[in-house]
Scaffold this active site. Sequence first.
Site, PDB file in Angstrom:
ATOM      1  N   LYS A 175       0.854  -1.189   0.000  1.00 57.94           N
ATOM      2  CA  LYS A 175       0.000   0.000   0.000  1.00 57.94           C
ATOM      3  C   LYS A 175       0.887   1.234   0.000  1.00 57.94           C
ATOM      4  O   LYS A 175       1.696   1.435   0.915  1.00 57.94           O
ATOM      5  CB  LYS A 175      -0.906  -0.017   1.233  1.00 57.94           C
ATOM      6  CG  LYS A 175      -1.795   1.204   1.349  1.00 57.94           C
ATOM      7  CD  LYS A 175      -2.751   1.085   2.519  1.00 57.94           C
ATOM      8  CE  LYS A 175      -3.603   2.336   2.660  1.00 57.94           C
ATOM      9  NZ  LYS A 175      -4.499   2.268   3.817  1.00 57.94           N
ATOM     10  N   LYS A 228      -2.159  -1.580  -3.884  1.00 56.20           N
ATOM     11  CA  LYS A 228      -3.034  -0.420  -3.782  1.00 56.20           C
ATOM     12  C   LYS A 228      -2.206   0.850  -3.847  1.00 56.20           C
ATOM     13  O   LYS A 228      -1.204   0.930  -3.127  1.00 56.20           O
ATOM     14  CB  LYS A 228      -3.783  -0.497  -2.440  1.00 56.20           C
ATOM     15  CG  LYS A 228      -4.629   0.692  -2.116  1.00 56.20           C
ATOM     16  CD  LYS A 228      -5.230   0.551  -0.741  1.00 56.20           C
ATOM     17  CE  LYS A 228      -6.023   1.812  -0.457  1.00 56.20           C
ATOM     18  NZ  LYS A 228      -6.530   1.861   0.876  1.00 56.20           N
TER      19      LYS A 228
HETATM   20  C1  PBG Z   1      -6.975   3.271   5.576  1.00 55.79           C
HETATM   21  C2  PBG Z   1      -7.484   3.250   4.187  1.00 55.79           C
HETATM   22  C3  PBG Z   1      -7.367   4.245   3.221  1.00 55.79           C
HETATM   23  C4  PBG Z   1      -7.995   3.775   2.067  1.00 55.79           C
HETATM   24  C5  PBG Z   1      -8.511   2.529   2.374  1.00 55.79           C
HETATM   25  N1  PBG Z   1      -8.146   2.211   3.683  1.00 55.79           N
HETATM   26  C6  PBG Z   1      -6.858   5.611   3.304  1.00 55.79           C
HETATM   27  C7  PBG Z   1      -5.511   5.965   3.646  1.00 55.79           C
HETATM   28  O1  PBG Z   1      -4.572   5.168   3.754  1.00 55.79           O
HETATM   29  O2  PBG Z   1      -5.380   7.170   3.822  1.00 55.79           O
HETATM   30  C8  PBG Z   1      -8.083   4.527   0.772  1.00 55.79           C
HETATM   31  C9  PBG Z   1      -9.082   4.026  -0.185  1.00 55.79           C
HETATM   32  C10 PBG Z   1      -9.347   4.913  -1.344  1.00 55.79           C
HETATM   33  O3  PBG Z   1      -8.687   5.946  -1.586  1.00 55.79           O
HETATM   34  O4  PBG Z   1     -10.290   4.581  -2.061  1.00 55.79           O
HETATM   35  N2  PBG Z   1      -7.974   2.915   6.489  1.00 55.79           N
END
Ligand code: PBG
Length: 299
Positions: A175, A228
């Site tokens: 991520k 992601k």
């Molecule tokens: C963290 C989380 C995020 C997203 C999903 N889970 C945000 C982040 O890391 O700031 C982002 C998902 C998206 O942008 O669609 N709980």
Amino acid sequence: AETRLGVDDLVAPLFVREGINEPQPVASLPGVVQHTRSSLRTEVAALRDLGVPAVILFGIPSAKDPEGSEAWNPDGVVQVALRDRRDEVGDDVVLMADLCVDEYTDHGHCGVIENGKVDNDASLELLARTAVSHVQAGADMVAPSAMMDGQVKTIRDSLNDHGYEDVPVMGYAAKYASAFYGPFRVAAGSTPQFGDRRSYQMDPANAREAMREIESDIAEGADIVMVKPAMSYMDVIRRARERFDHPLAAYNVSGEYSMVKAAGAQGWIDEKRITLEILTSIRRAGADFILSYHAKEVS
Ligand code: PBG
């Protein structure tokens, strides 16, 4: 065609907010709403009827604190929603909830703060507690997204200790610290109040490091791994597909969705064709399935 995109390749992310009486549109994500307890119920049933096999819930609590304690409250917004969904759709839909504390902490970070920094190890216990509460409320699978080192192992051990050996873990393994999450943070109210997430999320410049992150999630017991965001990370999806045999998910995140919606609304692109092309490309890159805000319209 070498690649197929099917309804059963999609997972729908859904927001549920505590303390509202009407669904609230999210300005940054046209077509997406923060659901009430009852509108969420209707939405999950509608997705089930369309053949979407899974949903992932994001909770927006009315109260936040430094530890994010609402994240593991047995009567928290997401736990209540999971119990409702289980009653409504039985086993027809795979139920997951995003497993992180950033929507629940007053500072918006994915862990606890010590000396102005996110403390990785101190955060693990909170994630483990949250995982158990999700499963107790009816989640079929847990989906840790905090990017704390060791989170998959801690969660796996804790689930096992509670007798949930057969509940799988989908690790948000690679991520990135991405600007593509901007519109989501408006929807979830989880913009960090200071600093950024670069001490725990990945540098967009790195692809080899993503392989190490995925490898360690697998070693810790992840059953599914994720890359992601998706569109700007197709090479990472491809490398992961070639290197690992685990089921591979890709998250077509909020910024990817909002850009398509914005250009579509202007009439600058053929929104429907572009949407299908993007999702097909993510499958071609090697993802087995895709988390996407487009899930319902595509279905
Ligand atoms: C963290 C989380 C995020 C997203 C999903 N889970 C945000 C982040 O890391 O700031 C982002 C998902 C998206 O942008 O669609 N709980």
